[in-house]
Every structure is written in C-alpha cells, then in structure tokens.
Design an enzyme around this catalytic site. Structure first.
Site, PDB file in Angstrom:
ATOM      1  N   GLU A 160       0.828  -1.204   0.000  1.00 61.76           N
ATOM      2  CA  GLU A 160       0.000   0.000   0.000  1.00 61.76           C
ATOM      3  C   GLU A 160       0.862   1.254   0.000  1.00 61.76           C
ATOM      4  OE1 GLU A 160      -0.112  -2.699   1.894  1.00 61.76           O
ATOM      5  OE2 GLU A 160      -2.080  -2.971   2.818  1.00 61.76           O
ATOM      6  N   CYS A 192      -2.039  -2.676   7.104  1.00 62.91           N
ATOM      7  CA  CYS A 192      -1.499  -2.672   8.470  1.00 62.91           C
ATOM      8  C   CYS A 192      -1.605  -1.266   9.059  1.00 62.91           C
ATOM      9  CB  CYS A 192      -0.043  -3.155   8.471  1.00 62.91           C
ATOM     10  SG  CYS A 192       1.144  -1.957   7.802  1.00 62.91           S
TER      11      CYS A 192
END
Length: 133
Positions: free
Chosen positions: A53, A85
């Site tokens: 990401e 996360c």
C-alpha cells in the site's frame, strides 16, 4: 474495481518476500482516475520493509505530487484477506478521502470492503497538529 484488482495481482507477482513468504499487491485509484500499484518489498532489517500500500502511494506521489486516493485494493493470501497494516493506514490517512473504499481480496476470491474512516477512526492527521507560536 476490476482494473485495480488486476493491477494489484500483477504487482503481487513481483513482491519480494523472502522472509515472510507473504506476497502482497496493492493498487490505488486517484481522484483524477489515475491508477498506481505497489508490492511488498521485504528487507532483512524488518523496519526497512515497504508494504504494498505504501509503495503504491509513494509511486503516485513521486509521479504527481499531492494526490487524493478514492479507492484502494489490497491482494494477499490471508484468510480472511488482510486489510492495510497500521503503518499503511497512517500513511493512507494523509491521502485517502474519508469514505474511500478499501477492498481486501485473497486468492480464493474472498472480498472484504471497509470505508477508510472505519479502518482508522480519529486518525492522526495534519489537522491534529498544533502550530507553535
């Protein structure tokens, strides 16, 4: 979302995950329609590892400067599929619109979706910084 899923899966195939064995790909769509992808790149010094990401965000910022993310897709083999996360959520908080859909998909076709503001309610964003006199 189909185009982002394809980009994320292609990035996942290029992941460098010799330590965890967990390959992750991500793709983002910007407000202007541009798309960017990233994959996790692990390092023996785990702190130097970059998640998929964050890789996608960094690519977008490097190419365009300030960006506004309107959709995120994360592909992993987690069951259930893994959302971003905590560190990725923090980075995304500076670039995602609050109602940005975040899709997590695994190889078995399980698909979960959250709004970004559900993943990181009351996130630490620039709005919380207090200017010094």
């Amino acid at each position: 979302m189909t185009d982002l899923l394809q980009l994320a899966r292609a990035a996942q195939a290029n992941a460098h995950a010799p330590y965890s064995g967990f390959r992750v790909g991500a793709a983002i769509r910007l407000q202007g329609g541009e798309t960017f992808a990233g994959c996790n790149v692990e390092n023996a010094s785990y702190g130097a590892t970059i998640c998929a990401e964050r890789g996608a965000i960094m690519s977008a910022v490097a190419a365009l400067g300030t960006v506004s993310v309107v959709e995120v897709v994360v592909v992993s083999e987690g069951n259930p599929p893994w959302p971003p996360c905590g560190m990725c959520r923090q980075v995304l908080s500076e670039f995602c619109v609050p109602d940005c859909p975040v899709h997590a998909v695994n190889g078995e076709g399980v698909h979960l979706t959250w709004r970004f503001d559900q993943l990181l309610p009351s996130g630490f964003t620039p709005e919380y910084l207090i200017e010094s006199p």
